[in-house]
Design an enzyme around this catalytic site. Sequence first.
Site, PDB file in Angstrom:
ATOM      1  N   ASN A  62       0.353  -1.235  -0.291  1.00  0.00           N
ATOM      2  CA  ASN A  62       0.113  -0.342  -0.300  1.00  0.00           C
ATOM      3  C   ASN A  62       1.018   1.243  -0.284  1.00  0.00           C
ATOM      4  O   ASN A  62       1.701   1.151   0.511  1.00  0.00           O
ATOM      5  CB  ASN A  62      -0.660   0.232   0.868  1.00  0.00           C
ATOM      6  N   CYS A  73      -4.260   0.874  -2.227  1.00  0.00           N
ATOM      7  CA  CYS A  73      -4.438  -0.022  -1.188  1.00  0.00           C
ATOM      8  C   CYS A  73      -2.748  -1.539  -2.255  1.00  0.00           C
ATOM      9  O   CYS A  73      -2.737  -1.432  -3.897  1.00  0.00           O
ATOM     10  CB  CYS A  73      -5.362  -0.888  -1.376  1.00  0.00           C
ATOM     11  N   GLU A  75      -3.164  -4.211  -3.164  1.00  0.00           N
ATOM     12  CA  GLU A  75      -3.772  -5.566  -4.253  1.00  0.00           C
ATOM     13  C   GLU A  75      -3.801  -4.554  -5.846  1.00  0.00           C
ATOM     14  O   GLU A  75      -3.760  -5.132  -6.403  1.00  0.00           O
ATOM     15  CB  GLU A  75      -5.237  -5.748  -3.597  1.00  0.00           C
ATOM     16  N   CYS A 112     -10.485  -4.907   1.067  1.00  0.00           N
ATOM     17  CA  CYS A 112     -11.433  -3.998   0.940  1.00  0.00           C
ATOM     18  C   CYS A 112     -12.074  -4.169  -0.168  1.00  0.00           C
ATOM     19  O   CYS A 112     -12.228  -4.551  -0.939  1.00  0.00           O
ATOM     20  CB  CYS A 112     -10.886  -2.345   1.154  1.00  0.00           C
ATOM     21  N   CYS A 115     -10.920  -3.081  -3.579  1.00  0.00           N
ATOM     22  CA  CYS A 115     -10.227  -3.544  -4.699  1.00  0.00           C
ATOM     23  C   CYS A 115     -10.539  -4.832  -4.796  1.00  0.00           C
ATOM     24  O   CYS A 115     -10.476  -5.911  -5.855  1.00  0.00           O
ATOM     25  CB  CYS A 115      -9.295  -4.555  -3.093  1.00  0.00           C
TER      26      CYS A 115
HETATM   27  N1  THU Z   1      -5.188  -1.232   2.945  1.00  0.00           N
HETATM   28  C1  THU Z   1      -4.720  -2.082   1.579  1.00  0.00           C
HETATM   29  O1  THU Z   1      -3.907  -2.290   1.148  1.00  0.00           O
HETATM   30  N2  THU Z   1      -5.951  -3.011   0.674  1.00  0.00           N
HETATM   31  C2  THU Z   1      -7.136  -3.589   1.746  1.00  0.00           C
HETATM   32  O2  THU Z   1      -7.962  -4.177   0.998  1.00  0.00           O
HETATM   33  C3  THU Z   1      -7.785  -2.599   2.699  1.00  0.00           C
HETATM   34  C4  THU Z   1      -6.573  -1.563   3.121  1.00  0.00           C
HETATM   35  C5  THU Z   1      -4.084  -0.080   3.460  1.00  0.00           C
HETATM   36  C6  THU Z   1      -5.056   1.340   2.530  1.00  0.00           C
HETATM   37  C7  THU Z   1      -4.249   1.944   3.992  1.00  0.00           C
HETATM   38  O3  THU Z   1      -3.033   2.159   3.761  1.00  0.00           O
HETATM   39  C8  THU Z   1      -4.146   0.967   5.121  1.00  0.00           C
HETATM   40  O4  THU Z   1      -4.494  -0.054   4.500  1.00  0.00           O
HETATM   41  C9  THU Z   1      -4.901   1.891   5.811  1.00  0.00           C
HETATM   42  O5  THU Z   1      -6.563   1.304   5.662  1.00  0.00           O
END
Ligand code: THU
Length: 159
Positions: A62, A73, A75, A112, A115
């Site tokens: 991320n 994110c 993903e 999330c 994603c």
């Molecule tokens: N995040 C991800 O990289 N992937 C996800 O599926 C959920 C959240 C990251 C986004 C942000 O940088 C941190 O996690 C907190 O939400």
Amino acid sequence: MATKYLLPQGCHLYLRSNFDDTDEKLYQAAIDAAEKAYAPYSEFKVGASALLENDIIITASNQENSAFPSGLCAERVALFYAGSQHPNIGVKKLFITIAVTDKDPTLVYAPCGCCRQVIAETEKRQEKPIQIIFEGHDNQFIQSNGIAPLLPFAFKLPE
Ligand code: THU
């Protein structure tokens, strides 16, 4: 084995002992990627590794921004990179891992909603499901056979 929650149909518990050599490689790659996250605001580091049809492994983390919605994110960084660098090669597997010191063992670290929608689009583009593996509770993993179990009624434009 018992779970602390109901798994949606199409999702299974996937234990480290079920990992084959490629899974181990993908898992390690995702862990290493998470360490490279740029997450100064949330301090929540996420790593993703994607196995392509040609056996190339793409890793991503991320990337946050002081203008919060500008970050992305892990993903989506992985899938957008795969789509832009290897537009005609499908994605077979996607591993998602979290690198935090105080990992809550009761939580599931599933991708999330945004994603999930991007995973759905990637499947649509390649006309094949992606095996998605993410962290469940107590160091277990959950495997979803494609995005459908995680995202029923995915948004689609009318053809
Ligand atoms: N995040 C991800 O990289 N992937 C996800 O599926 C959920 C959240 C990251 C986004 C942000 O940088 C941190 O996690 C907190 O939400």
